[in-house]
Design a protein around this motif. Sequence first.
Motif, PDB file in Angstrom:
ATOM      1  N   ARG A 212      -7.830   3.928   2.834  1.00 62.54           N
ATOM      2  CA  ARG A 212      -6.447   4.310   3.165  1.00 62.54           C
ATOM      3  C   ARG A 212      -6.015   5.536   2.353  1.00 62.54           C
ATOM      4  NH1 ARG A 212      -1.122   2.065   3.852  1.00 62.54           N
ATOM      5  NH2 ARG A 212       0.049   3.882   4.563  1.00 62.54           N
ATOM      6  N   LEU A 213      -6.309   5.546   1.075  1.00 62.69           N
ATOM      7  CA  LEU A 213      -5.920   6.680   0.230  1.00 62.69           C
ATOM      8  C   LEU A 213      -6.672   7.942   0.630  1.00 62.69           C
ATOM      9  CD1 LEU A 213      -5.729   4.984  -3.301  1.00 62.69           C
ATOM     10  CD2 LEU A 213      -3.841   5.556  -1.763  1.00 62.69           C
TER      11      LEU A 213
ATOM     12  N   ASN B  75      -7.778   8.670   3.612  1.00 58.97           N
ATOM     13  CA  ASN B  75      -7.197   9.149   4.871  1.00 58.97           C
ATOM     14  C   ASN B  75      -5.855   9.840   4.654  1.00 58.97           C
ATOM     15  OD1 ASN B  75      -9.342   8.161   6.342  1.00 58.97           O
ATOM     16  ND2 ASN B  75      -8.361   6.202   6.797  1.00 58.97           N
ATOM     17  N   ARG B  76      -5.164   9.470   3.589  1.00 58.74           N
ATOM     18  CA  ARG B  76      -3.863  10.073   3.308  1.00 58.74           C
ATOM     19  C   ARG B  76      -3.980  11.371   2.528  1.00 58.74           C
ATOM     20  NH1 ARG B  76      -0.244  10.575   3.978  1.00 58.74           N
ATOM     21  NH2 ARG B  76       1.554   9.464   3.209  1.00 58.74           N
TER      22      ARG B  76
ATOM     23  N   GLU C  99       5.703   7.958   1.377  1.00 53.51           N
ATOM     24  CA  GLU C  99       5.947   6.968   2.428  1.00 53.51           C
ATOM     25  C   GLU C  99       7.402   6.493   2.389  1.00 53.51           C
ATOM     26  OE1 GLU C  99       3.954   6.025   4.708  1.00 53.51           O
ATOM     27  OE2 GLU C  99       1.978   6.680   4.037  1.00 53.51           O
TER      28      GLU C  99
ATOM     29  N   GLU D  88       0.823  -1.214   0.000  1.00 58.01           N
ATOM     30  CA  GLU D  88       0.000   0.000   0.000  1.00 58.01           C
ATOM     31  C   GLU D  88       0.854   1.259   0.000  1.00 58.01           C
ATOM     32  OE1 GLU D  88      -2.822  -0.161   3.137  1.00 58.01           O
ATOM     33  OE2 GLU D  88      -3.836  -1.932   2.351  1.00 58.01           O
ATOM     34  N   ASN D  89       1.961   1.248   0.743  1.00 59.28           N
ATOM     35  CA  ASN D  89       2.865   2.393   0.724  1.00 59.28           C
ATOM     36  C   ASN D  89       3.434   2.605  -0.674  1.00 59.28           C
ATOM     37  OD1 ASN D  89       2.449   2.813   3.444  1.00 59.28           O
ATOM     38  ND2 ASN D  89       4.300   1.739   4.085  1.00 59.28           N
TER      39      ASN D  89
ATOM     40  N   HIS E  10     -10.834  -1.234   1.474  1.00 60.80           N
ATOM     41  CA  HIS E  10      -9.716  -0.915   2.376  1.00 60.80           C
ATOM     42  C   HIS E  10      -8.772   0.098   1.749  1.00 60.80           C
ATOM     43  CE1 HIS E  10      -6.547  -1.525   5.353  1.00 60.80           C
ATOM     44  NE2 HIS E  10      -5.700  -1.662   4.340  1.00 60.80           N
ATOM     45  N   LEU E  11      -8.370  -0.137   0.482  1.00 57.38           N
ATOM     46  CA  LEU E  11      -7.396   0.746  -0.143  1.00 57.38           C
ATOM     47  C   LEU E  11      -7.965   2.142  -0.382  1.00 57.38           C
ATOM     48  CD1 LEU E  11      -4.603   1.120  -1.331  1.00 57.38           C
ATOM     49  CD2 LEU E  11      -5.465   0.253  -3.512  1.00 57.38           C
TER      50      LEU E  11
END
Length: 588
Positions: free
Chosen positions: A263-264, A266-267, A432, A232-233, A259-260
């Motif tokens: 995550r993206l 949130n980033r 990251e 993911e990073n 999920h991905l």
Amino acid sequence: MTLFEGAHPALASALEKRGYEALTPVQEAVLQDDTQGIDLLVSAQTGSGKTVAFGLSIAPTLLGHAQTFAAAELPLTLVIAPTRELALQVAREFEWLYGETRARIATCVGGMEMRKERRALSQGAHIVVGTPGRLRDHVERGSLDLSALRVVVLDEADEMLDLGFREDLEFILDAAPADRQTLLFSATVPRPIVQLAKRFQKDALRISTIEDREPHGDIEYRAYAVAPSDRENAIINVLRYFEAESAIVFCATREAVKHLSARLGNRGFSVVALSGELSQSERTHALQAMRDGRARICVATDVAARGIDLPNLDLVIHADLPTGRATLLHRSGRTGRAGRKGTSALIVPFTRRRSAERLFGGAGVDIHWSEMPQGHEILARDRKRILERAAAAAMPTDEDMDLVSELLVVCGPEKIAAAYLQQIKANLPAPEDLIEAQPMEASRPRERREDFSGGVWFRVSLGRKHRADPRWLLPLVCRAGHITKRDVGAIRILEAESRVEISPAVAERFADTILRQGTGEKNVTITLAEGGDFESDHRGPRKSSAPRHRKHGREDEGRPHRRPVRRDNDGKGAPFKGKREGKKSRDG
């Protein structure tokens, strides 16, 4: 000779207004003299302009020498597409292509309100575009009359068969007039497509503008080998490195998409998700967000992304490796369209590098194994992009010049530049830190620590042939067994496996955790090594913590557990409630 030789004048005018300077190979091929008015079986790459191609091809049959259509009554053309998004996309293309002909276009697609579609059909339409299931519904209900059809077009026919629409297609084609013109467009021509063409076409002319194994020439394929725990990073860094105007990330499952995308988001990325669990309204809003620029990244499964067309798509990322050549080329074909350059980036865990190399060889693509973008490289590219963007900015208008002069006096150029830079950086997620890749021959074992003794040895099913490296094996082992790097001693890399030394204080808990939960990585197991000095009956981990039950030789996940059944003399079964007895007690 006109700019678009062979095209109907009304459509040629629309092409010029749209900014077309030349036709694509498939568009030129369907406008040859020997293709007019006959059945065609056409194969061309995704994104090669097939929609405009069949729009140009059917115009002489529909319009003849007339510049506009007569009043709309029964449909003259039926275009069938595999998905809602593709059908709506075809309708949008036809709206501008046939705009000067006064054509009325109706759509019939699943997920939309059927009452509105019936009303549009009753008011008359020259061209109907729809999906197989919804079109069949309208025919069966009597709201779609096919008796006046002159042309039927099957777009992405191979995909429609893959999705299980054969019965619907056969029903519709059997209901259409026998003397119609039938055009069948397909990215590939497998045996089922050939059989369909033989049954429903009359001496179809075969047209192909691609070689059987030729991938897109406008797509650069890049592969990035990463530690499994860095997947993911790595996706985040690839997105930041390219900063594409629009990108799509392909995942293997709905859960991975969910999920991905979270995550993206949130980033700090502007992202939408596409998966089979979304409603049609949610899918429409997600795609519209991509088209109008409110979102720049779409995370999707292969099935959910079928038939969608995203503008200015410069980057495709394969978060999970494609299952085969066709999937690789189909995913990648979302970019590099209509003369634009595109990049297809594959995130390859070290453990699956050989599988990836076989995939690339079978697909015939020219792949470039690249170093994963690190933070300092991304920041350097940010700096270059910021300077280029500032240099390319337009000069202020006369209306704004007074305010610009006042800002220079009040703030000064440095403060204005700092505010500009701060605003840009606020929208750039930080890159990251990744585990750096290392050549296989450079891998070195993790030596035993002086403060570490009496360790228990475990076997990891990854070795030199899998590009195993202690730098990414260590976080994998720690994450799988819920331990820290202080609990890990030496790591030895062998040809087909590795040995990892675990502190005796946590070895039993480590083994129990692995046994219950597995490693969390596909095709990776951790077991107690022979002579590991760990006194326990651990036989190795299960691949998943979910229960699995065998039925007909296959593993069925998630099925309810079935209790043993005892058969009585009358043949009726009853739940078995006690321990199984030996043969003596059963006979007695």
